[in-house]
Design a protein around this motif. Structure first.
Motif, PDB file in Angstrom:
ATOM      1  N   UNK A   1       8.090  -2.526 -10.179  1.00 43.73           N
ATOM      2  CA  UNK A   1       9.046  -3.794 -10.018  1.00 43.73           C
ATOM      3  C   UNK A   1       9.016  -4.055  -8.617  1.00 43.73           C
ATOM      4  N   UNK A   2       9.185  -2.837  -7.713  1.00 49.33           N
ATOM      5  CA  UNK A   2       9.316  -3.206  -6.218  1.00 49.33           C
ATOM      6  C   UNK A   2       7.984  -3.771  -5.684  1.00 49.33           C
ATOM      7  N   UNK A   3       7.068  -3.217  -6.245  1.00 49.59           N
ATOM      8  CA  UNK A   3       5.807  -3.825  -5.936  1.00 49.59           C
ATOM      9  C   UNK A   3       5.331  -5.334  -6.011  1.00 49.59           C
TER      10      UNK A   3
ATOM     11  N   UNK B   1       3.118   9.778  -7.937  1.00 48.48           N
ATOM     12  CA  UNK B   1       3.843  10.221  -9.078  1.00 48.48           C
ATOM     13  C   UNK B   1       2.824  10.387 -10.198  1.00 48.48           C
ATOM     14  N   UNK B   2       1.925   9.493 -10.300  1.00 38.62           N
ATOM     15  CA  UNK B   2       1.134   9.685 -11.663  1.00 38.62           C
ATOM     16  C   UNK B   2       0.359  11.039 -11.579  1.00 38.62           C
ATOM     17  N   UNK B   3      -0.021  11.609 -10.423  1.00 36.55           N
ATOM     18  CA  UNK B   3      -0.418  12.865 -10.248  1.00 36.55           C
ATOM     19  C   UNK B   3       0.332  13.881 -10.547  1.00 36.55           C
ATOM     20  N   UNK B   4       1.739  13.733 -10.474  1.00 35.05           N
ATOM     21  CA  UNK B   4       2.596  14.998 -10.624  1.00 35.05           C
ATOM     22  C   UNK B   4       2.900  15.008 -12.007  1.00 35.05           C
TER      23      UNK B   4
ATOM     24  N   UNK C   1       0.757  -1.288   0.007  1.00 36.07           N
ATOM     25  CA  UNK C   1       0.196  -0.054  -0.221  1.00 36.07           C
ATOM     26  C   UNK C   1       1.006   1.296  -0.095  1.00 36.07           C
ATOM     27  N   UNK C   2       2.098   1.109   0.653  1.00 36.69           N
ATOM     28  CA  UNK C   2       2.799   2.305   0.574  1.00 36.69           C
ATOM     29  C   UNK C   2       3.429   2.575  -0.704  1.00 36.69           C
ATOM     30  N   UNK C   3       3.695   1.565  -1.376  1.00 35.19           N
ATOM     31  CA  UNK C   3       4.304   1.693  -2.890  1.00 35.19           C
ATOM     32  C   UNK C   3       3.209   2.019  -3.771  1.00 35.19           C
ATOM     33  N   UNK C   4       2.092   1.581  -3.714  1.00 33.06           N
ATOM     34  CA  UNK C   4       0.910   1.827  -4.614  1.00 33.06           C
ATOM     35  C   UNK C   4       0.675   3.286  -4.264  1.00 33.06           C
TER      36      UNK C   4
ATOM     37  N   UNK D   1       8.408   5.490 -11.641  1.00 32.67           N
ATOM     38  CA  UNK D   1       7.120   4.756 -11.460  1.00 32.67           C
ATOM     39  C   UNK D   1       7.362   3.073 -11.746  1.00 32.67           C
ATOM     40  N   UNK D   2       8.418   2.990 -13.103  1.00 34.63           N
ATOM     41  CA  UNK D   2       8.656   1.554 -13.194  1.00 34.63           C
ATOM     42  C   UNK D   2       9.324   0.930 -12.209  1.00 34.63           C
TER      43      UNK D   2
END
Length: 159
Positions: free
Chosen positions: A40-42, A14-17, A5-8, A35-36
């Motif tokens: 990958x971390x997600x 980032x998408x908003x920015x 949830x932290x990564x999401x 974001x990529x």
């Protein structure tokens, strides 16, 4: 390691920015690259334990047609404290049965595994019904323990 949830949340921010007007293409590309990395971390991140426990609690409450801060009686605090006690007793009994005829580490660990999640679940729900942030509470206690260890409370002072 950060939880899913932290990564999401970071990806969403980032998408908003990235959509903000006035960003040049280099900035957008840098944001996309980050974001990529996060995507990958997600794939290897852990679920947020508190979020999952509360999700299961909400499902039970919905099935029982009761509020999230209620219990199977008039005192949710007492109900969940007794639940923790009962699960601890079940875990202790499982360990006793597992090692009754001689200590066996594998059997003892299996016995603990059979009940430990229940103890944790009841603890999180107890915190939830009492508006206690268990994560914050545990983090505060961890700092106390670390400071005690540094001061030599448990043996040698840490540097």
């Amino acid at each position: 390691m950060r939880t899913k949830n932290v990564i999401e949340s970071a990806i969403a921010e980032l998408s908003r920015v990235q959509q903000m007007p006035g960003l040049n293409e280099d900035a957008r590309a840098a944001i996309q690259a980050r974001k990529n990395e996060l995507e990958a971390e997600l794939s290897t991140a852990f679920d947020d334990i508190q979020q999952n426990i509360l999700r299961s609690h909400q499902a039970i409450c919905e099935a029982k047609q009761m509020g999230e801060k209620e219990a199977y009686g008039h005192n949710p605090t007492m109900y969940y404290i007794l639940g923790i006690s009962a699960e601890c007793g079940e875990m202790a009994n499982a360990v006793v049965r597992a090692v009754r005829n001689g200590w066996d580490d594998a059997k003892a660990v299996a016995a603990v595994k059979s009940e430990l999640a229940d103890v944790i679940i009841y603890s999180y729900v107890l915190a939830h019904v009492n508006d206690i942030n268990l994560t914050e509470l545990v983090n505060e206690k961890v700092e106390i323990v670390i400071n005690r260890a540094k001061a030599g409370y448990y043996g040698n002072k840490l540097h």
